[in-house]
Design an enzyme around this catalytic site. Structure first.
Site, PDB file in Angstrom:
ATOM      1  N   ARG A  63     -12.352  -4.297  -7.097  1.00  5.95           N
ATOM      2  CA  ARG A  63     -12.200  -4.968  -5.799  1.00  5.95           C
ATOM      3  C   ARG A  63     -13.568  -5.217  -5.176  1.00  5.95           C
ATOM      4  O   ARG A  63     -14.422  -4.323  -5.155  1.00  5.95           O
ATOM      5  CB  ARG A  63     -11.381  -4.121  -4.818  1.00  5.95           C
TER       6      ARG A  63
ATOM      7  N   ASP B  26       1.761  -4.844   8.408  1.00  7.36           N
ATOM      8  CA  ASP B  26       0.605  -3.968   8.233  1.00  7.36           C
ATOM      9  C   ASP B  26      -0.615  -4.871   8.103  1.00  7.36           C
ATOM     10  O   ASP B  26      -0.740  -5.639   7.149  1.00  7.36           O
ATOM     11  CB  ASP B  26       0.783  -3.102   6.983  1.00  7.36           C
TER      12      ASP B  26
ATOM     13  N   PHE C 147       0.849  -1.183   0.000  1.00  9.17           N
ATOM     14  CA  PHE C 147       0.000   0.000   0.000  1.00  9.17           C
ATOM     15  C   PHE C 147       0.892   1.242   0.000  1.00  9.17           C
ATOM     16  O   PHE C 147       1.866   1.321   0.755  1.00  9.17           O
ATOM     17  CB  PHE C 147      -0.916  -0.001   1.225  1.00  9.17           C
TER      18      PHE C 147
ATOM     19  N   TYR D 269     -11.126   0.859  10.568  1.00  8.96           N
ATOM     20  CA  TYR D 269     -12.324   1.267   9.829  1.00  8.96           C
ATOM     21  C   TYR D 269     -12.677   0.335   8.684  1.00  8.96           C
ATOM     22  O   TYR D 269     -13.658   0.577   7.983  1.00  8.96           O
ATOM     23  CB  TYR D 269     -12.205   2.709   9.317  1.00  8.96           C
ATOM     24  N   LYS D 270     -11.931  -0.744   8.500  1.00 15.01           N
ATOM     25  CA  LYS D 270     -12.275  -1.710   7.463  1.00 15.01           C
ATOM     26  C   LYS D 270     -13.097  -2.841   8.085  1.00 15.01           C
ATOM     27  O   LYS D 270     -14.272  -2.658   8.392  1.00 15.01           O
ATOM     28  CB  LYS D 270     -11.003  -2.203   6.780  1.00 15.01           C
TER      29      LYS D 270
END
Length: 416
Positions: free
Chosen positions: A375, A201, A129, A226-227
């Site tokens: 995605r 991560d 990322f 928040y995912k």
């Protein structure tokens, strides 16, 4: 190929089905973007109202003590620890993933500078990322001590990258684009054999796949809430440090919340013992409070059930796309092997952005990543097997009818 009735039968036998009603999603929406922003727990609005109305509005500054605000980062960290294979006192919920990467990377480099000062290479993946790579680059520029970034890619294997110069390895456990997942125990073991420390991560892993940071030998880990943890947009991230490293070095963002006694108001920084030394400044209490709503829901589910449903939904999604949409240029980039993938599925399509916008207009919300990548997040707590079947049916119709081929679906928004 499974039918929709087959999917309804799977839903009837689903041990997690009851959790779907604990989330608030708009009618007519199939939400396949929980890998980017999780859905809202039904308890979140009431909790926010309580924090704003009573704790802040009525009790005011007293709530730092009476409502437990001061201890919130550690208290929530102890809850989150149960989801990532850590123990109490090893996790704090605080700041952002980017800032937490900076903290743990600095700590890891300080350890290596003490023990193996000749090691000057930080290893990561070219497809990591971007914020991970940017923070590494910023650290290198800041230190000005001859460090360099080495990127694993098609031309450089992990084994070759971890040579005698490698100080730290920083990887995403689940790749944000493809959904490919590393074997944490194997990679951590390899890094240690080669003399490197490893930072994981967990942004696309925490709450989606079973994790065992301690058992798998990790050194440091960061991630967002928040995912798959459904903490709300921009909710604070988390940070974990293995106990063997915790009190050896403190991180460079030495704000007052990481002090051993912040209200002593000393003019000298004395880091707290334990994980609190990785805190920095005053905490965002409203956001922290909402994180707890998502954590409590995640803790109600058995992670083995979550993982089993995630894999089954992904298998179903891949099968349906490849059979029902076989006439279209869709290329799977997510590993088929269960051990090698997380909880989202990605397909390439030459008109990927427009296809995704057309899907969103039809109520199937996924997201798009460059280049050409569709995605689809498969979040077991609030998705059903019938949702998966219906989403693929809408995708088939969008592709067959070329509904995506309209100017409004080609106009790029700021967030994709």
């Amino acid at each position: 190929m499974k039918t929709r009735d087959d999917c309804l039968a799977l839903d009837a036998a689903d041990a997690l089905a009851g959790l779907k009603d604990r989330f608030e999603l708009p009618p007519g929406v199939i939400y396949l973007d929980g890998n980017s922003l999780g859905a809202k727990p039904r308890t979140a609005a009431a909790r926010a109202a309580e924090v704003i109305g009573r704790e802040w509005g009525n009790d005011l500054i007293r709530s730092w003590n009476t409502a437990g605000w001061f201890e919130a980062p550690s208290r929530l960290g102890d809850k989150l620890a149960r989801l990532i294979g850590a123990d109490e006192g090893e996790v704090v919920v605080t700041d952002t993933t980017s800032l937490n990467i900076f903290k743990v990377l600095a700590a890891a480099l300080r350890i290596q500078q003490r023990d193996q000062p000749s090691r000057k290479v930080i290893v990561s993946e070219r497809d990591n990322f971007p914020t991970d790579l940017y923070m590494i680059q910023g650290m290198i520029d800041f230190l000005e001590q001859g460090y360099e970034l080495r990127l694993i890619d098609a031309d450089l294997s992990l084994e070759d990258a971890l040579d005698a110069d490698a100080a730290v390895l920083l990887l995403s456990h689940v790749n944000y684009r493809s959904g490919a997942m590393h074997d944490m125990a194997r990679v951590s073991g390899l890094a240690h054999e080669r003399g490197a420390l490893v930072i994981w991560d967990l942004a696309h892993a925490a709450g989606a796949v079973p994790l065992a940071l301690t058992a798998d030998g990790a050194d440091f880990a960061v991630g967002c809430t928040y995912k798959y943890l459904n903490g709300g947009p921009g909710s604070p991230a988390f940070l974990w440090v293995a106990p063997r490293h915790m009190d050896h070095f403190w991180q460079p963002l030495s704000g007052w919340w990481g002090h051993s006694n912040p209200f002593e108001m000393s003019d000298r920084y004395d880091p707290a013992l334990g994980i609190r030394r990785f805190l920095c400044g005053t905490q965002p209490i409203i956001s922290l409070s909402l994180v707890e709503c998502g954590l409590d829901l995640a803790l109600e589910a058995d992670m083995q059930d979550v993982r089993a449903k995630s894999l089954a939904m992904a298998d179903l999604f891949i099968e349906l796309v490849e059979t029902r949409c076989a006439d279209h240029p869709l290329t799977l980039v997510t590993p088929r092997e269960h051990a090698g993938r997380g909880s989202h599925v990605s397909f390439l399509h030459p008109e990927g952005y427009a296809v995704m916008q057309a899907l969103i207009a039809r109520g199937v919300i996924g997201d798009y990543r460059e280049p050409e990548l569709l995605r689809f997040g498969l979040t077991p707590l609030y998705l059903s097997y019938a949702d998966v079947w219906d989403a693929v049916e809408i995708l088939r119709d969008v592709l067959d009818s070329r509904a995506w081929d309209k100017p409004e679906f080609r106009t790029r928004a700021a967030v994709t």
